[in-house]
Design a protein around this motif. Structure first.
Motif, PDB file in Angstrom:
ATOM      1  N   LYS A  24      26.051  44.275  26.792  1.00 51.67           N
ATOM      2  CA  LYS A  24      26.875  43.957  25.481  1.00 51.67           C
ATOM      3  C   LYS A  24      27.103  45.437  24.542  1.00 51.67           C
ATOM      4  O   LYS A  24      26.156  46.353  24.600  1.00 51.67           O
ATOM      5  CB  LYS A  24      25.895  43.218  24.473  1.00 51.67           C
ATOM      6  N   GLY A  25      28.137  45.807  24.105  1.00 51.52           N
ATOM      7  CA  GLY A  25      28.345  47.076  23.365  1.00 51.52           C
ATOM      8  C   GLY A  25      29.594  46.929  22.693  1.00 51.52           C
ATOM      9  O   GLY A  25      30.514  46.342  22.897  1.00 51.52           O
ATOM     10  N   PRO A  26      30.018  48.517  22.265  1.00 48.90           N
ATOM     11  CA  PRO A  26      31.466  48.760  21.696  1.00 48.90           C
ATOM     12  C   PRO A  26      32.561  48.721  22.649  1.00 48.90           C
ATOM     13  O   PRO A  26      33.565  49.100  22.149  1.00 48.90           O
ATOM     14  CB  PRO A  26      31.090  49.837  20.778  1.00 48.90           C
ATOM     15  N   LEU A  27      32.364  49.269  23.798  1.00 48.15           N
ATOM     16  CA  LEU A  27      33.392  49.527  24.879  1.00 48.15           C
ATOM     17  C   LEU A  27      33.520  48.796  26.013  1.00 48.15           C
ATOM     18  O   LEU A  27      32.392  48.802  26.738  1.00 48.15           O
ATOM     19  CB  LEU A  27      33.332  50.977  25.059  1.00 48.15           C
TER      20      LEU A  27
ATOM     21  N   ALA B 224      40.065  53.178  34.912  1.00 54.13           N
ATOM     22  CA  ALA B 224      39.557  53.067  33.319  1.00 54.13           C
ATOM     23  C   ALA B 224      38.222  53.480  32.974  1.00 54.13           C
ATOM     24  O   ALA B 224      37.788  53.597  31.890  1.00 54.13           O
ATOM     25  CB  ALA B 224      40.066  51.708  32.470  1.00 54.13           C
ATOM     26  N   MET B 225      37.352  53.218  33.976  1.00 55.29           N
ATOM     27  CA  MET B 225      35.987  53.475  34.055  1.00 55.29           C
ATOM     28  C   MET B 225      35.682  55.012  33.521  1.00 55.29           C
ATOM     29  O   MET B 225      34.517  55.351  33.095  1.00 55.29           O
ATOM     30  CB  MET B 225      35.226  53.103  35.192  1.00 55.29           C
TER      31      MET B 225
ATOM     32  N   SER C 170      33.317  59.315  29.528  1.00 55.86           N
ATOM     33  CA  SER C 170      33.571  60.217  28.555  1.00 55.86           C
ATOM     34  C   SER C 170      33.083  59.803  27.086  1.00 55.86           C
ATOM     35  O   SER C 170      32.593  60.700  26.386  1.00 55.86           O
ATOM     36  CB  SER C 170      35.515  60.346  28.295  1.00 55.86           C
ATOM     37  N   ALA C 171      33.075  58.440  26.873  1.00 49.99           N
ATOM     38  CA  ALA C 171      32.495  58.015  25.658  1.00 49.99           C
ATOM     39  C   ALA C 171      30.815  58.202  25.807  1.00 49.99           C
ATOM     40  O   ALA C 171      30.295  58.579  24.846  1.00 49.99           O
ATOM     41  CB  ALA C 171      32.736  56.522  25.645  1.00 49.99           C
TER      42      ALA C 171
ATOM     43  N   TYR D  75      30.734  49.216  29.319  1.00 43.73           N
ATOM     44  CA  TYR D  75      30.705  48.701  30.642  1.00 43.73           C
ATOM     45  C   TYR D  75      32.022  48.089  30.979  1.00 43.73           C
ATOM     46  O   TYR D  75      33.434  48.551  30.150  1.00 43.73           O
ATOM     47  CB  TYR D  75      29.753  47.281  30.641  1.00 43.73           C
ATOM     48  N   GLY D  76      32.353  47.352  32.115  1.00 41.85           N
ATOM     49  CA  GLY D  76      33.441  46.961  32.516  1.00 41.85           C
ATOM     50  C   GLY D  76      33.759  45.547  32.854  1.00 41.85           C
ATOM     51  O   GLY D  76      33.031  44.816  32.984  1.00 41.85           O
TER      52      GLY D  76
END
Length: 305
Positions: free
Chosen positions: A219-222, A229-230, A235-236, A194-195
């Motif tokens: 919630k998350g890892p990135l 940048a999104m 890509s992830a 998320y951003g």
């Protein structure tokens, strides 16, 4: 006291930009040339116009007094020169647009090439940013915003698709491992990509189905800065890291080739399209007028089609 008008332009550019580097970017010059021009102007005038430190360039009292009289006069000079466009076969000059990154990525690519082909003497400069700023701060002629970011006393012209959607998606491999969410709240158990806005605020994920609206704090890892940048979150997601929720057009290529799989499409929230806005109480420069006319023509074609 006679002073080269080129030196005056340099002084005005630095005063407007608040620094040599930014003024150089706005004028297509370079900082050392502008610094030298300001130094020569100060020598000829016999007064210091700017207080300079390693980090800031601030007008002195004498500089502020000069700018209060000089800027209106220079604007009149620019307007007089721009009026010569009426005698040209095609308008020329520079058009500066302040736009969100999403507009530069998703909307302008279908507009800009045709516009520049029709008006080869116009130079278009696009200032793309994730922060919502005053379009005139950087000397821009017009801005593109979503309707909730329109400024007062502006004229708004529709530009691009009138309806868009957010879209949730993840890689097939990720969904095979973690399961397909059946409701937006299930996403709270998933790895979200998320951003964050420049203000530090995390962008909520909002879903809508009929009268039911669900708003989640992902919630998350990135976490990536809202804007260019999104692309990293996409890509992830394609690599199987987690779930992404972005403009549908942003991730459509990955949806089309199957590298991402849609999640809960019946919940994807729609939102209205972008607007091109400008202040019609100012003299409209010829390049901007050409762009307005071109966008109106595209809008008419879209309605007819």
């Amino acid at each position: 006291m006679a002073l080269d008008i080129a030196l005056l332009h340099a002084v005005v550019a630095v005063a407007k930009a608040g620094g040599f580097r930014e003024a150089a970017r706005m004028t297509g010059s370079n900082p050392s040339r502008l610094s030298d021009a300001v130094r020569r102007a100060e020598e000829q005038l016999g007064v210091r116009l700017f207080n300079r430190t390693t980090r800031t360039v601030v007008l002195t009292e004498a500089g502020r007094a000069l700018m209060s009289r000089l800027m209106p006069a220079m604007n009149e000079v620019d307007a007089a020169l721009d009026a010569l466009n009426n005698f040209r076969n095609t308008p020329g000059g520079t058009l500066r647009l302040n736009v969100p990154v999403s507009a530069a990525r998703l909307v302008l690519p279908s507009i800009v090439p045709g516009f520049l082909e029709r008006y080869p003497d116009i130079q278009l400069e696009v200032v793309a940013e994730s922060n919502v700023q005053d379009i005139f701060r950087d000397g821009c002629d017009a801005g593109i915003r979503y309707d909730d970011h329109l400024e007062q006393d502006m004229v708004a012209l529709p530009i691009g698709p009138r309806s868009q959607r957010f879209a949730a998606a993840a890689a097939p491999g990720y969904l095979a491992k973690h399961g397909m969410p059946q409701h937006p709240r299930d996403l709270m158990q998933h790895r979200c990509l998320y951003g964050r806005y420049a203000t530090g605020v995390i962008a909520d994920w909002e879903f809508e189905n009929g009268d039911e609206v669900v708003r989640l704090q992902p919630k998350g890892p990135l976490i990536c800065s809202i804007g260019a940048a999104m692309d990293l979150t996409v890509s992830a997601a394609v690599a199987g890291v987690g779930v992404v929720y972005l403009f549908e057009d942003w991730i459509k290529p990955a949806l089309n080739d199957g590298s991402l799989q849609p999640i809960l499409p019946e919940w994807w929230q729609r939102f209205s399209g972008l607007w091109l806005y400008y202040n019609d109480r100012r003299l409209i420069p010829a390049p901007l007028q050409a762009f307005l006319d071109y966008v109106r023509e595209l809008n008419a074609q879209q309605q007819a089609g």
